[in-house]
Design an enzyme around this catalytic site. Structure first.
Site, mmCIF file in Angstrom:
data_model
loop_
_atom_site.group_PDB
_atom_site.id
_atom_site.type_symbol
_atom_site.label_atom_id
_atom_site.label_comp_id
_atom_site.label_asym_id
_atom_site.label_seq_id
_atom_site.Cartn_x
_atom_site.Cartn_y
_atom_site.Cartn_z
ATOM 1 N N ILE A 66 -8.591 2.643 8.241
ATOM 2 C CA ILE A 66 -8.866 2.805 9.676
ATOM 3 C C ILE A 66 -10.301 3.324 9.862
ATOM 4 N N ASP A 114 -16.226 11.300 2.093
ATOM 5 C CA ASP A 114 -15.041 10.691 1.476
ATOM 6 C C ASP A 114 -15.069 10.983 -0.017
ATOM 7 N N CYS A 124 -10.544 8.834 -3.001
ATOM 8 C CA CYS A 124 -9.266 8.927 -3.730
ATOM 9 C C CYS A 124 -8.346 7.770 -3.356
ATOM 10 N N ALA A 181 -9.576 11.824 6.958
ATOM 11 C CA ALA A 181 -9.284 12.070 5.535
ATOM 12 C C ALA A 181 -7.908 12.691 5.361
ATOM 13 N N LYS A 203 -1.503 9.488 2.782
ATOM 14 C CA LYS A 203 -0.638 8.921 3.823
ATOM 15 C C LYS A 203 0.641 8.242 3.321
ATOM 16 N N SER A 244 0.108 10.797 13.950
ATOM 17 C CA SER A 244 0.959 9.641 13.694
ATOM 18 C C SER A 244 2.181 9.669 14.594
ATOM 19 N N TYR A 291 4.812 14.378 4.449
ATOM 20 C CA TYR A 291 3.670 13.752 5.143
ATOM 21 C C TYR A 291 3.760 14.035 6.645
ATOM 22 N N LYS A 315 1.284 16.383 9.405
ATOM 23 C CA LYS A 315 0.687 15.951 10.683
ATOM 24 C C LYS A 315 1.074 16.934 11.785
ATOM 25 N N PHE A 356 0.484 4.292 16.120
ATOM 26 C CA PHE A 356 1.761 3.653 15.787
ATOM 27 C C PHE A 356 1.545 2.890 14.472
ATOM 28 N N ASN A 378 4.147 -0.367 2.755
ATOM 29 C CA ASN A 378 4.233 -0.798 4.156
ATOM 30 C C ASN A 378 4.454 -2.301 4.254
ATOM 31 N N VAL A 401 13.970 -6.679 2.874
ATOM 32 C CA VAL A 401 14.068 -6.189 4.263
ATOM 33 C C VAL A 401 15.058 -5.034 4.258
HETATM 34 P P1 NAD Z 1 -6.754 5.505 3.931
HETATM 35 O O1 NAD Z 1 -6.092 6.109 2.746
HETATM 36 O O2 NAD Z 1 -7.184 4.093 3.852
HETATM 37 O O3 NAD Z 1 -8.028 6.382 4.328
HETATM 38 C C1 NAD Z 1 -8.089 7.768 4.124
HETATM 39 C C2 NAD Z 1 -9.451 8.062 3.514
HETATM 40 O O4 NAD Z 1 -9.554 9.475 3.311
HETATM 41 C C3 NAD Z 1 -9.652 7.397 2.156
HETATM 42 O O5 NAD Z 1 -10.920 6.794 2.109
HETATM 43 C C4 NAD Z 1 -9.566 8.557 1.161
HETATM 44 O O6 NAD Z 1 -10.356 8.335 0.020
HETATM 45 C C5 NAD Z 1 -10.087 9.714 2.007
HETATM 46 N N1 NAD Z 1 -9.605 11.039 1.600
HETATM 47 C C6 NAD Z 1 -8.317 11.442 1.414
HETATM 48 N N2 NAD Z 1 -8.275 12.723 1.077
HETATM 49 C C7 NAD Z 1 -9.565 13.174 1.060
HETATM 50 C C8 NAD Z 1 -10.162 14.416 0.788
HETATM 51 N N3 NAD Z 1 -9.445 15.481 0.448
HETATM 52 N N4 NAD Z 1 -11.505 14.520 0.886
HETATM 53 C C9 NAD Z 1 -12.263 13.449 1.244
HETATM 54 N N5 NAD Z 1 -11.745 12.250 1.488
HETATM 55 C C10 NAD Z 1 -10.409 12.102 1.413
HETATM 56 O O7 NAD Z 1 -5.788 5.745 5.178
HETATM 57 P P2 NAD Z 1 -5.857 5.141 6.645
HETATM 58 O O8 NAD Z 1 -4.750 4.181 6.793
HETATM 59 O O9 NAD Z 1 -7.235 4.722 6.956
HETATM 60 O O10 NAD Z 1 -5.448 6.439 7.468
HETATM 61 C C11 NAD Z 1 -6.432 7.296 8.007
HETATM 62 C C12 NAD Z 1 -5.727 8.464 8.675
HETATM 63 O O11 NAD Z 1 -4.838 7.988 9.668
HETATM 64 C C13 NAD Z 1 -4.889 9.308 7.703
HETATM 65 O O12 NAD Z 1 -5.008 10.662 8.083
HETATM 66 C C14 NAD Z 1 -3.478 8.816 7.981
HETATM 67 O O13 NAD Z 1 -2.515 9.810 7.713
HETATM 68 C C15 NAD Z 1 -3.544 8.506 9.466
HETATM 69 N N6 NAD Z 1 -2.558 7.508 9.889
HETATM 70 C C16 NAD Z 1 -2.485 6.319 9.226
HETATM 71 C C17 NAD Z 1 -1.535 5.378 9.602
HETATM 72 C C18 NAD Z 1 -1.400 4.080 8.862
HETATM 73 O O14 NAD Z 1 -0.329 3.473 8.940
HETATM 74 N N7 NAD Z 1 -2.419 3.591 8.172
HETATM 75 C C19 NAD Z 1 -0.669 5.663 10.665
HETATM 76 C C20 NAD Z 1 -0.776 6.891 11.316
HETATM 77 C C21 NAD Z 1 -1.732 7.807 10.906
HETATM 78 C C1 WQD Z 2 7.808 -1.088 9.033
HETATM 79 C C2 WQD Z 2 9.202 -1.716 9.090
HETATM 80 C C3 WQD Z 2 10.698 -0.888 7.401
HETATM 81 C C4 WQD Z 2 8.500 -2.502 3.987
HETATM 82 C C5 WQD Z 2 4.961 4.153 8.018
HETATM 83 C C6 WQD Z 2 4.933 5.649 8.004
HETATM 84 C C7 WQD Z 2 4.377 6.168 9.282
HETATM 85 C C8 WQD Z 2 3.034 5.526 9.609
HETATM 86 C C9 WQD Z 2 3.067 4.043 9.499
HETATM 87 C C10 WQD Z 2 1.289 6.955 8.835
HETATM 88 C C11 WQD Z 2 10.339 -0.721 8.869
HETATM 89 C C12 WQD Z 2 10.422 -2.350 7.187
HETATM 90 C C13 WQD Z 2 8.895 -2.166 5.267
HETATM 91 C C14 WQD Z 2 9.288 -3.419 3.239
HETATM 92 C C15 WQD Z 2 10.789 -3.607 5.103
HETATM 93 N N1 WQD Z 2 2.018 5.925 8.691
HETATM 94 N N2 WQD Z 2 10.025 -2.716 5.814
HETATM 95 N N3 WQD Z 2 10.398 -3.926 3.837
HETATM 96 O O1 WQD Z 2 7.883 2.997 8.044
HETATM 97 O O2 WQD Z 2 7.219 2.297 10.395
HETATM 98 O O3 WQD Z 2 5.753 3.739 9.115
HETATM 99 O O4 WQD Z 2 3.635 3.659 8.230
HETATM 100 O O5 WQD Z 2 1.354 7.817 9.635
HETATM 101 O O6 WQD Z 2 4.261 7.532 9.143
HETATM 102 O O7 WQD Z 2 6.251 6.115 7.836
HETATM 103 O O8 WQD Z 2 5.960 1.375 8.430
HETATM 104 O O9 WQD Z 2 5.243 -0.732 7.393
HETATM 105 O O10 WQD Z 2 6.566 0.934 6.019
HETATM 106 O O11 WQD Z 2 7.707 -0.317 7.839
HETATM 107 O O12 WQD Z 2 11.803 -4.086 5.589
HETATM 108 O O13 WQD Z 2 8.982 -3.718 2.080
HETATM 109 O O14 WQD Z 2 9.309 -2.654 8.013
HETATM 110 O O15 WQD Z 2 12.033 -0.585 7.094
HETATM 111 O O16 WQD Z 2 11.406 -1.123 9.680
HETATM 112 P P1 WQD Z 2 6.844 2.619 8.991
HETATM 113 P P2 WQD Z 2 6.303 0.299 7.337
#
Ligand code: NAD
Ligand code: WQD
Length: 336
Positions: free
Chosen positions: A12, A31, A34, A81, A84, A124, A148, A152, A177, A198, A216
């Protein structure tokens, strides 16, 4: 403005950095790579034609963070950072609390020392837990079902308490979301390590033939087809949500929460169908039991962000999937 982006090399973060640079901001990234690659930031520079100042290091290291603030006149921090992976957090809770909670405390201490009091935090939808759908910012947060989610919730609370104690702080909590999709250029996207947890990254591996079929998780949920329903949002829309909230919090003080979702829920079967239609590849799948900790449905209301931030997600599910497939076609092994 001068923006410090922690985790700016991640999925993101890179999309947000592109949006920030395109909007005329100066960006400095911290960054420790990791869960990301240096290549992602080089690609950001290719897309924007602008450079990013990179500090490689860990946000948990206070002295390192203090130095970053000393060397840069930062106006606002956007804090991505963190670790996740929900399943990993259950196995390694201490690592998650250290990285996500202690790391944020170290960042906040460094901000305080430098007099920087504006922050946007990546929270999240997971903080809502099992709730009545759709969830709005007024919906109560649920009990975290994994470490996790707990990190948050704790960080949200820390930021609330800081802003209550010192009214000079301006805090934007963004509850994402389910982010999917990739940049339209196909140069940046999600590049998970190992076997993905995911849905979309897993589907990508099945489409490439790197995994034989999708499992699924559950077909007995009280949803339209029995499979889990989620609010998938294009990462580009999410990135724009950051510039919109940056504009908002830079002009004010206080504590604000916004859901960043589309307001529409799609089931796992909807996603498979759209993926097959756009890729023209058959996706083999098998139903299995529900995944522990999963909820049936989760989707957002959108009014608060629309009214306060003048922000709304515009990409369709087909856009999200075709941009994911474009990224995958150009980068079948991600950044590796
Ligand atoms: P990502 O893992 O791709 O990015 C996180 C970045 O943070 C990485 O580049 C990692 O190297 C860096 N990082 C982690 N720990 C660190 C530390 N201690 N010091 C410096 N750098 C560090 O994840 P993302 O999907 O881009 O998510 C970004 C943020 O959004 C996270 O906080 C995650 O929890 C939150 N978020 C993600 C999702 C999702 O589904 N991707 C959903 C909701 C919230
Ligand atoms: C989506 C749907 C699964 C994989 C997670 C974190 C949440 C947030 C986003 C950071 C669900 C189904 C999935 C598979 C499947 N991240 N599924 N087979 O669980 O909504 O959210 O990522 O904050 O905190 O929990 O996302 O992509 O894992 O799942 O059937 O191999 O797909 O059961 O219904 P989720 P997801």
């Amino acid at each position: 403005m001068n923006i410090l982006v922690t985790g700016g090399a991640g999925y993101i973060g890179t999309h947000a950095v592109v949006e920030l640079l395109d909007s005329g901001h100066n960006v400095c990234v911290v960054d420790n790579f990791c869960n990301s690659s240096r290549i992602s930031l080089a690609r950001v520079q290719d897309i924007t034609g602008k450079s990013v100042r990179l500090y490689e290091g860990d946000i948990c290291e206070f002295d390192f963070m203090a130095e970053v603030f000393e060397k840069n006149d930062i106006d606002v921090v956007i804090h991505f950072a963190g670790l996740k992976a929900v399943g990993e957090s259950v196995l390694k809770p201490l690592i998650y609390y250290k990285n996500n909670v202690e790391g944020t405390i170290s960042l906040l201490r460094a901000m305080n020392s430098a007099g920087v009091k504006k922050i946007i935090f990546s929270s999240s939808s997971t903080v809502y837990g099992e709730a009545v759908m759709p969830v709005s910012e007024k919906s109560p947060r649920g009990n975290p079902t994994n470490p996790y989610a707990s990190t948050k919730k704790i960080v949200e609370d820390i930021l609330l308490q800081i802003s209550q104690t010192d009214p000079a702080w301006s805090v934007g909590i963004l509850r994402y979301f389910n982010p999917i999709g990739a940049h339209k250029s196909g140069l940046i996207g999600e590049s998970p390590q190992g076997i993905p947890n995911n849905l979309l990254p897993y589907l990508c591996k099945v489409q490439l033939g790197q995994l034989p079929f999708l499992t699924v998780f559950g077909n007995d949920y009280p949803t339209k087809d029995g499979t889990g329903v989620r609010d998938y949002i294009h990462v580009l829309d999410l990135a724009k949500g950051h510039t919109a909230s940056l504009d908002f919090i830079s002009k004010t003080t206080g504590y604000y929460v916004w859901n960043l979702g589309t307001g529409v829920g799609y089931s796992v079967l909807d996603i498979i169908k759209s993926f097959e239609k756009i890729s023209a590849v058959h996706i083999p799948f098998r139903f299995s039991a529900r995944r522990p900790g999963d909820i049936a449905s989760c989707w957002s209301t959108t009014e608060k962000a629309e009214i306060e931030l003048n922000w709304k997600a515009i990409n369709t599910l087909d856009d999200m999937i075709s941009d994911t497939l474009n990224w995958l076609r150009l980068n079948p092994v991600g950044y590796n």
